[in-house]
Write a protein that holds these residues in place. Structure first.
Motif, PDB file in Angstrom:
ATOM      1  N   THR A 196      14.109 -41.422 -52.762  1.00 41.97           N
ATOM      2  CA  THR A 196      15.130 -42.106 -51.967  1.00 41.97           C
ATOM      3  C   THR A 196      15.912 -41.126 -51.100  1.00 41.97           C
ATOM      4  O   THR A 196      16.274 -41.445 -49.966  1.00 41.97           O
ATOM      5  CB  THR A 196      16.096 -42.894 -52.871  1.00 41.97           C
TER       6      THR A 196
ATOM      7  N   ALA B  43      21.249 -41.105 -53.856  1.00 36.69           N
ATOM      8  CA  ALA B  43      21.298 -41.191 -52.401  1.00 36.69           C
ATOM      9  C   ALA B  43      22.460 -42.074 -51.949  1.00 36.69           C
ATOM     10  O   ALA B  43      23.156 -41.757 -50.971  1.00 36.69           O
ATOM     11  CB  ALA B  43      19.980 -41.730 -51.855  1.00 36.69           C
TER      12      ALA B  43
ATOM     13  N   TRP C 247      14.703 -38.367 -49.813  1.00 35.75           N
ATOM     14  CA  TRP C 247      13.811 -38.010 -48.711  1.00 35.75           C
ATOM     15  C   TRP C 247      13.727 -39.143 -47.690  1.00 35.75           C
ATOM     16  O   TRP C 247      13.817 -38.915 -46.474  1.00 35.75           O
ATOM     17  CB  TRP C 247      12.419 -37.700 -49.263  1.00 35.75           C
ATOM     18  N   TYR C 248      13.581 -40.370 -48.172  1.00 36.60           N
ATOM     19  CA  TYR C 248      13.351 -41.497 -47.267  1.00 36.60           C
ATOM     20  C   TYR C 248      14.601 -41.851 -46.453  1.00 36.60           C
ATOM     21  O   TYR C 248      14.511 -42.091 -45.248  1.00 36.60           O
ATOM     22  CB  TYR C 248      12.895 -42.710 -48.071  1.00 36.60           C
ATOM     23  N   TYR C 249      15.755 -41.867 -47.117  1.00 38.22           N
ATOM     24  CA  TYR C 249      16.961 -42.326 -46.439  1.00 38.22           C
ATOM     25  C   TYR C 249      17.818 -41.199 -45.876  1.00 38.22           C
ATOM     26  O   TYR C 249      18.536 -41.402 -44.889  1.00 38.22           O
ATOM     27  CB  TYR C 249      17.811 -43.164 -47.405  1.00 38.22           C
ATOM     28  N   LEU C 250      17.790 -40.015 -46.493  1.00 35.74           N
ATOM     29  CA  LEU C 250      18.690 -38.933 -46.085  1.00 35.74           C
ATOM     30  C   LEU C 250      17.959 -37.696 -45.578  1.00 35.74           C
ATOM     31  O   LEU C 250      18.590 -36.713 -45.245  1.00 35.74           O
ATOM     32  CB  LEU C 250      19.594 -38.540 -47.270  1.00 35.74           C
ATOM     33  N   ASP C 251      16.628 -37.748 -45.557  1.00 38.72           N
ATOM     34  CA  ASP C 251      15.818 -36.612 -45.103  1.00 38.72           C
ATOM     35  C   ASP C 251      16.081 -35.357 -45.931  1.00 38.72           C
ATOM     36  O   ASP C 251      16.064 -34.237 -45.421  1.00 38.72           O
ATOM     37  CB  ASP C 251      16.073 -36.332 -43.612  1.00 38.72           C
ATOM     38  N   GLU C 252      16.325 -35.531 -47.230  1.00 42.76           N
ATOM     39  CA  GLU C 252      16.533 -34.392 -48.130  1.00 42.76           C
ATOM     40  C   GLU C 252      15.188 -33.899 -48.647  1.00 42.76           C
ATOM     41  O   GLU C 252      14.222 -34.643 -48.738  1.00 42.76           O
ATOM     42  CB  GLU C 252      17.420 -34.796 -49.311  1.00 42.76           C
ATOM     43  N   ARG C 253      15.153 -32.618 -49.017  1.00 40.64           N
ATOM     44  CA  ARG C 253      13.939 -32.027 -49.554  1.00 40.64           C
ATOM     45  C   ARG C 253      14.237 -31.374 -50.902  1.00 40.64           C
ATOM     46  O   ARG C 253      15.311 -30.807 -51.092  1.00 40.64           O
ATOM     47  CB  ARG C 253      13.377 -30.963 -48.599  1.00 40.64           C
TER      48      ARG C 253
END
Length: 304
Positions: free
Chosen positions: A260, A21, A262-268
């Motif tokens: 990380t 991330a 998901w939490y910081y970059l909104d990735e899935r």
């Protein structure tokens, strides 16, 4: 594996998982190869006085020392990160981490090519092919971005090959330098190689970089936490546990990278990436079936 080694193993997985991330953040402002080069410039500058203060010998003397430093610097530090950072321009953090799950699949094949393991059989080839099929599934090219998706997957796969080759070849050396003492020279070799690459790769000039606070923070994190801290842990554990056990690290990193990201970059992390990772796991199990069966059959008081 002792409890202490297990704890260090998980700490390293968390450190390198979060680094995906952070890399994505840095790539918003920095060209990938230059980003990697600056990371190891700083890591070398910090690691040298630290190693000296701890009383480590840092200068290579024997041919084994130089082989250890050059192979680790060029492959594990330089080529691996040049390809990985470039690949992360096109794939999400978790997908890149999952693709690196091929390291435990290709490491045994490279060990055998290097003459450090048994001969390759038809079932071994099948296992490697299953692992490669996992890469194709993970890549899951978007029809609108098929070239970019395939390019990202190919670059990250190349970085996995470079990392596995570095692990196998450095493990065959017998250096007088310990893992901590070798780091400054190894980082310096990798940084020089990466800076040399910026001279021939388009768009890798300082003029193309924006040294924003987030970019500087990414360089610092990658140099000090993932670099100095992470690589010191890696090479210490590599000497203690060997390439096979350290290859398993790539199956523990993706959950940390996904979390990380998901939490910081909104990735899935999509279903296809999970399916591809499962295929990589199957390929690994086939390639290393003998050692896995031996581990399962070992008595609790003798298994390591």
């Amino acid at each position: 594996m002792t409890r202490r080694d297990a704890a260090l193993f998980l700490l390293l997985a968390a450190t390198w998982g979060s680094a995906f991330a952070v890399t994505r953040v840095g790539l918003d402002d920095l060209p990938p190869t230059l980003f990697a080069a600056l990371r190891f410039d700083l890591a070398a500058l910090v690691m040298l006085p630290l190693a000296l203060a701890l009383g480590r010998r840092v200068r290579p003397r024997s041919s084994a020392d130089w082989a250890y430093v050059l192979l680790g610097g060029l492959l594990t530090v330089g080529l691996h990160h040049a390809l990985l950072f470039a690949g992360q321009l096109y794939v999400a953090s978790a997908v890149a981490a999952v693709l690196l799950g091929l390291i435990p699949v290709v490491t045994p094949a490279l060990e055998r090519l290097a003459g450090t393991d048994e001969a390759v059989g038809a079932l071994d080839v099948a296992g490697v092919l299953v692992g490669f099929a996992g890469v194709v599934v993970i890549a899951n090219p978007d029809p609108a971005r098929v070239v970019e998706s395939a390019r990202g997957a190919a670059l990250v796969f190349g970085s996995a090959l470079a990392f596995a080759a570095g692990a196998v070849l450095t493990d065959r050396t017998d250096p007088g330098l310990d893992a901590l003492g070798a780091q400054p020279a190894m980082y310096a070799v990798g940084a020089v190689a990466l800076h040399a690459a910026t001279l021939v790769v388009p768009g890798e000039t300082l003029a193309a970089a924006a040294f924003t606070p987030s970019a500087l923070g990414a360089i610092a994190y990658m140099a000090l936490v993932a670099g100095v801290g992470g690589f010191t842990l890696y090479f210490v554990l590599l000497r203690r546990l060997g390439p096979f056990s350290m290859g398993l690290l790539e199956y523990v990193i993706p959950p940390f990278a996904a979390l990380t990201g998901w939490y910081y970059l909104d990735e899935r992390l999509g279903a296809t990436a999970v399916l591809g990772f499962a295929l990589v796991l199957v390929g690994f199990a086939v390639v290393k079936r003998g050692r896995l069966l031996a581990a399962v059959g070992a008595r609790p008081d003798t298994a390591k």
